[in-house]
Design an enzyme around this catalytic site. Structure first.
Site, PDB file in Angstrom:
ATOM      1  N   PRO A  88       8.916  -9.212 -27.775  1.00  0.00           N
ATOM      2  CA  PRO A  88       8.288  -9.790 -28.973  1.00  0.00           C
ATOM      3  C   PRO A  88       6.932 -10.425 -28.673  1.00  0.00           C
ATOM      4  O   PRO A  88       6.171 -10.730 -29.598  1.00  0.00           O
ATOM      5  CB  PRO A  88       9.302 -10.836 -29.458  1.00  0.00           C
ATOM      6  CG  PRO A  88      10.334 -10.960 -28.403  1.00  0.00           C
ATOM      7  CD  PRO A  88      10.217  -9.807 -27.459  1.00  0.00           C
ATOM      8  N   GLU A 115      17.684 -13.516 -21.732  1.00  0.00           N
ATOM      9  CA  GLU A 115      16.650 -14.422 -22.234  1.00  0.00           C
ATOM     10  C   GLU A 115      15.254 -13.919 -21.914  1.00  0.00           C
ATOM     11  O   GLU A 115      14.297 -14.254 -22.559  1.00  0.00           O
ATOM     12  CB  GLU A 115      16.826 -15.816 -21.630  1.00  0.00           C
ATOM     13  CG  GLU A 115      18.144 -16.471 -21.964  1.00  0.00           C
ATOM     14  CD  GLU A 115      18.323 -16.633 -23.470  1.00  0.00           C
ATOM     15  OE1 GLU A 115      17.511 -17.334 -24.078  1.00  0.00           O
ATOM     16  OE2 GLU A 115      19.268 -16.043 -24.014  1.00  0.00           O
ATOM     17  N   ARG A 153       7.287  12.216 -33.462  1.00  0.00           N
ATOM     18  CA  ARG A 153       6.938  12.983 -34.675  1.00  0.00           C
ATOM     19  C   ARG A 153       5.445  13.301 -34.764  1.00  0.00           C
ATOM     20  O   ARG A 153       5.033  14.121 -35.563  1.00  0.00           O
ATOM     21  CB  ARG A 153       7.469  12.316 -35.942  1.00  0.00           C
ATOM     22  CG  ARG A 153       7.011  10.913 -36.189  1.00  0.00           C
ATOM     23  CD  ARG A 153       7.799  10.282 -37.324  1.00  0.00           C
ATOM     24  NE  ARG A 153       7.527  10.911 -38.607  1.00  0.00           N
ATOM     25  CZ  ARG A 153       6.378  10.813 -39.267  1.00  0.00           C
ATOM     26  NH1 ARG A 153       5.373  10.120 -38.765  1.00  0.00           N
ATOM     27  NH2 ARG A 153       6.210  11.404 -40.429  1.00  0.00           N
ATOM     28  N   ASP A 168       0.921  10.500 -43.688  1.00  0.00           N
ATOM     29  CA  ASP A 168       1.824   9.350 -43.641  1.00  0.00           C
ATOM     30  C   ASP A 168       1.151   8.079 -44.126  1.00  0.00           C
ATOM     31  O   ASP A 168      -0.059   7.933 -44.007  1.00  0.00           O
ATOM     32  CB  ASP A 168       2.236   9.041 -42.190  1.00  0.00           C
ATOM     33  CG  ASP A 168       3.172  10.067 -41.620  1.00  0.00           C
ATOM     34  OD1 ASP A 168       3.837  10.750 -42.410  1.00  0.00           O
ATOM     35  OD2 ASP A 168       3.217  10.166 -40.387  1.00  0.00           O
TER      36      ASP A 168
HETATM   37  N1  ADE Z   1      12.726  -7.307 -27.763  1.00  0.00           N
HETATM   38  C1  ADE Z   1      13.323  -8.222 -28.575  1.00  0.00           C
HETATM   39  N2  ADE Z   1      12.674  -8.320 -29.740  1.00  0.00           N
HETATM   40  C2  ADE Z   1      11.643  -7.415 -29.699  1.00  0.00           C
HETATM   41  C3  ADE Z   1      10.630  -7.040 -30.604  1.00  0.00           C
HETATM   42  N3  ADE Z   1      10.499  -7.609 -31.803  1.00  0.00           N
HETATM   43  N4  ADE Z   1       9.758  -6.095 -30.217  1.00  0.00           N
HETATM   44  C4  ADE Z   1       9.854  -5.529 -29.003  1.00  0.00           C
HETATM   45  N5  ADE Z   1      10.778  -5.844 -28.094  1.00  0.00           N
HETATM   46  C5  ADE Z   1      11.687  -6.783 -28.440  1.00  0.00           C
END
Ligand code: ADE
Length: 262
Positions: A88, A115, A153, A168
């Protein structure tokens, strides 16, 4: 294109990769996915992949040794292809990034768990970090599948209509126009007359306007970056759009910078 995936849960991938367009791309040799279980590169009898964090606190951290060993065994040292960590904290994965990746012959994806990952993996092994959105999943497996799907794709020959990806949502910087198929009237709801008119110029103009209207109503932030013709601008002006403006009520904020989380 070859994609090497490093994960603790390779079994998550197979069912999805064996369906529909991805399955056909693999059968035809357009996509070559290799799944590796990071645990296979552990050296202790418990096959340990995680440990407690230095400095204390809750949760476990993925150890660096098995990840380095797995990636370097498969890709060489230093790795001969981009090594992308799904996290994230990564840069946002967009259609533009999908296009860029689709032009590479080979990439590796690391799907983290627990974690987090020992920071030395990030610093000394990984060459790129991608996030699929501002929310936190329990692991990088679904994000890795998202990347594989979006990239595959776009590979030449994967979709029947070679122009399909160019139409797209996002590919022209706008959301796509609505689609209809038979029946012409369903529960009293009719397909717009213009689509049944056979007038291709009118249909193209209607679709362009729908695309502009949708983007303005749902994602005005995209309009700021979209390539717009003078006709597009004139049409948008009739909807209340002005360069750098926002619709009366919208969840998106045109001025906000692209953000990533924690
Ligand atoms: N791992 C956990 N959440 C994630 C996300 N939003 N994007 C990429 N990898 C992740």
């Amino acid at each position: 294109m070859r994609i090497d995936v490093f994960t603790l849960f390779p079994e998550v991938f197979e069912p999805y990769l064996n369906l529909s367009i991805l399955a056909r791309a693999r059968e035809r040799g357009l996509l070559d996915v290799h799944l590796y279980n990071i645990r296979d590169w552990t050296t202790d009898k418990h096959r340990t992949v995680d440990d407690e964090p230095y400095g204390g606190g809750g949760g476990m951290v993925m150890k660096p040794e098995p990840i380095f060993a797995a990636v370097e065994d498969v890709l060489g040292r230093p790795p001969r292809a981009p090594v992308i960590l799904m996290t994230p904290q990564g840069r946002p994965f967009t259609q533009e990034v999908a296009w860029q990746l689709s032009r590479l012959p080979r990439i590796a994806l690391i799907a983290g768990r627990y974690e987090g990952l020992d920071e030395r993996v990030r610093e000394h092994l990984v060459t790129d970090e991608l996030s699929i959105g501002d929310y936190v999943l329990t692991g990088g497996e679904l994000p890795a599948l998202v990347v594989i799907d979006a990239v595959t794709r776009l590979l030449p020959g994967v979709l029947g209509d070679p122009d399909a990806p160019l139409k797209d949502s996002f590919s022209q910087g706008l959301l796509e126009h609505p689609h209809y198929t038979r029946p012409a009237v369903f529960r009293g709801w009719s397909v717009p007359e213009v689509l049944r008119s056979g007038d291709h110029a009118r249909i193209a103009r209607w679709r362009r306007e729908q695309s502009l209207r949708r983007t303005w109503e749902r994602r005005p932030d995209l309009l700021a970056r979209a390539p717009l013709t003078p006709e597009d601008r004139a049409y948008l002006a009739t909807l209340g759009w002005r360069e750098r403006s926002k619709p009366a009520s919208s969840a998106s904020d045109a001025e906000a910078p692209e953000s990533s989380t924690n």
